[in-house]
Design a protein around this motif. Sequence first.
Motif, PDB file in Angstrom:
ATOM      1  N   ARG A 138      13.372   8.566 -24.532  1.00 60.55           N
ATOM      2  CA  ARG A 138      12.423   9.488 -25.184  1.00 60.55           C
ATOM      3  C   ARG A 138      11.851  10.473 -24.164  1.00 60.55           C
ATOM      4  NH1 ARG A 138      10.563   4.758 -27.080  1.00 60.55           N
ATOM      5  NH2 ARG A 138       8.547   5.096 -26.080  1.00 60.55           N
ATOM      6  N   GLU A 139      11.522   9.979 -22.980  1.00 61.74           N
ATOM      7  CA  GLU A 139      10.988  10.865 -21.942  1.00 61.74           C
ATOM      8  C   GLU A 139      12.004  11.940 -21.570  1.00 61.74           C
ATOM      9  OE1 GLU A 139       9.801   8.217 -18.805  1.00 61.74           O
ATOM     10  OE2 GLU A 139       8.281   7.271 -20.089  1.00 61.74           O
ATOM     11  N   GLU A 140      13.268  11.537 -21.422  1.00 65.71           N
ATOM     12  CA  GLU A 140      14.317  12.511 -21.103  1.00 65.71           C
ATOM     13  C   GLU A 140      14.484  13.515 -22.240  1.00 65.71           C
ATOM     14  OE1 GLU A 140      18.098  11.219 -19.367  1.00 65.71           O
ATOM     15  OE2 GLU A 140      17.136   9.290 -18.956  1.00 65.71           O
ATOM     16  N   ALA A 141      14.497  13.028 -23.484  1.00 64.83           N
ATOM     17  CA  ALA A 141      14.696  13.905 -24.639  1.00 64.83           C
ATOM     18  C   ALA A 141      13.565  14.918 -24.777  1.00 64.83           C
ATOM     19  CB  ALA A 141      14.838  13.080 -25.921  1.00 64.83           C
ATOM     20  N   LEU A 142      12.383  14.558 -24.316  1.00 61.81           N
ATOM     21  CA  LEU A 142      11.259  15.501 -24.356  1.00 61.81           C
ATOM     22  C   LEU A 142      11.362  16.564 -23.266  1.00 61.81           C
ATOM     23  CD1 LEU A 142       8.317  13.053 -25.101  1.00 61.81           C
ATOM     24  CD2 LEU A 142       9.099  14.933 -26.582  1.00 61.81           C
ATOM     25  N   GLN A 143      12.183  16.324 -22.246  1.00 67.27           N
ATOM     26  CA  GLN A 143      12.277  17.231 -21.105  1.00 67.27           C
ATOM     27  C   GLN A 143      13.542  18.087 -21.068  1.00 67.27           C
ATOM     28  OE1 GLN A 143       9.667  17.622 -19.063  1.00 67.27           O
ATOM     29  NE2 GLN A 143       8.622  16.116 -20.329  1.00 67.27           N
ATOM     30  N   VAL A 144      14.629  17.604 -21.659  1.00 67.74           N
ATOM     31  CA  VAL A 144      15.902  18.322 -21.525  1.00 67.74           C
ATOM     32  C   VAL A 144      15.806  19.722 -22.107  1.00 67.74           C
ATOM     33  CG1 VAL A 144      17.286  16.217 -21.463  1.00 67.74           C
ATOM     34  CG2 VAL A 144      16.858  17.337 -23.656  1.00 67.74           C
ATOM     35  N   ASP A 145      16.627  20.622 -21.558  1.00 67.04           N
ATOM     36  CA  ASP A 145      16.581  22.000 -22.036  1.00 67.04           C
ATOM     37  C   ASP A 145      17.959  22.556 -22.372  1.00 67.04           C
ATOM     38  OD1 ASP A 145      17.594  22.225 -19.503  1.00 67.04           O
ATOM     39  OD2 ASP A 145      16.044  23.591 -18.765  1.00 67.04           O
ATOM     40  N   SER A 146      18.945  21.659 -22.467  1.00 67.99           N
ATOM     41  CA  SER A 146      20.275  22.107 -22.846  1.00 67.99           C
ATOM     42  C   SER A 146      20.970  21.003 -23.634  1.00 67.99           C
ATOM     43  CB  SER A 146      21.115  22.443 -21.607  1.00 67.99           C
ATOM     44  OG  SER A 146      21.450  21.253 -20.902  1.00 67.99           O
ATOM     45  N   TYR A 147      21.963  21.405 -24.400  1.00 69.48           N
ATOM     46  CA  TYR A 147      22.762  20.441 -25.152  1.00 69.48           C
ATOM     47  C   TYR A 147      23.403  19.431 -24.202  1.00 69.48           C
ATOM     48  CZ  TYR A 147      26.658  18.530 -27.815  1.00 69.48           C
ATOM     49  OH  TYR A 147      27.555  17.675 -28.395  1.00 69.48           O
ATOM     50  N   GLU A 148      23.939  19.902 -23.107  1.00 67.75           N
ATOM     51  CA  GLU A 148      24.609  19.029 -22.147  1.00 67.75           C
ATOM     52  C   GLU A 148      23.650  17.975 -21.586  1.00 67.75           C
ATOM     53  OE1 GLU A 148      26.799  22.622 -22.840  1.00 67.75           O
ATOM     54  OE2 GLU A 148      24.749  22.407 -22.116  1.00 67.75           O
ATOM     55  N   ALA A 149      22.426  18.394 -21.279  1.00 68.78           N
ATOM     56  CA  ALA A 149      21.436  17.442 -20.759  1.00 68.78           C
ATOM     57  C   ALA A 149      21.025  16.440 -21.838  1.00 68.78           C
ATOM     58  CB  ALA A 149      20.221  18.194 -20.229  1.00 68.78           C
ATOM     59  N   LEU A 150      20.927  16.893 -23.074  1.00 67.94           N
ATOM     60  CA  LEU A 150      20.613  15.977 -24.174  1.00 67.94           C
ATOM     61  C   LEU A 150      21.703  14.925 -24.322  1.00 67.94           C
ATOM     62  CD1 LEU A 150      18.972  15.075 -26.678  1.00 67.94           C
ATOM     63  CD2 LEU A 150      20.299  16.758 -27.992  1.00 67.94           C
ATOM     64  N   ILE A 151      22.957  15.367 -24.312  1.00 68.43           N
ATOM     65  CA  ILE A 151      24.073  14.433 -24.464  1.00 68.43           C
ATOM     66  C   ILE A 151      24.120  13.463 -23.282  1.00 68.43           C
ATOM     67  CG2 ILE A 151      26.592  14.242 -24.579  1.00 68.43           C
ATOM     68  CD1 ILE A 151      25.084  15.144 -27.196  1.00 68.43           C
ATOM     69  N   ALA A 152      23.843  13.932 -22.083  1.00 70.09           N
ATOM     70  CA  ALA A 152      23.804  13.037 -20.922  1.00 70.09           C
ATOM     71  C   ALA A 152      22.715  11.972 -21.111  1.00 70.09           C
ATOM     72  CB  ALA A 152      23.570  13.838 -19.641  1.00 70.09           C
TER      73      ALA A 152
END
Length: 163
Positions: A138-152
């Motif tokens: 959840r913390e990562e999902a609140l911070q990511v700023d690209s599709y690639e980062a979300l998928i990672a």
Amino acid sequence: MENFVSILSQVILPQAVDFELNGFTQKEEVIEHLADLLEQAGALSSASEFVAAVYEREKQGPTYMNYQVAFPHGKSPSALRPAVAFGRSNNGIQYDNDFGGGIAKLIFLIAIPEEMEADIYIDVLKRLARLLMQDTFREEALQVDSYEALIAAVKHGEEQVQD
């Protein structure tokens, strides 16, 4: 369709990700917006028909799970394949139904084809719920700023919840 069960990261569509839902204030607006994105991505034949299925499902039980997360979902003939749209609101969306609710910042809209077996559908929801319960995800999902980062972030979370 079995890939959907084990690898959620493969069905989050890049065309159906919106990191800035800040203009929205109500869950209905977000559900309709994300459904439109799924339709534009070719995962739905009719966003409005799918949204009706999601609203029917909303009447049956909660899809808000605390932690500022909601995962509305529907099983519909308009779902051409399993697919997930993702939306994030830094301000949060009021996400209520007859079963309670709260402020949602992470919203995963899940489209399930009508022909998908019930046990697979339930397994999909259980796996997603386990993923969404992880603080680090959840913390990562609140911070990511690209599709690639979300998928990672999703892939990393999936590794943590393997059966």
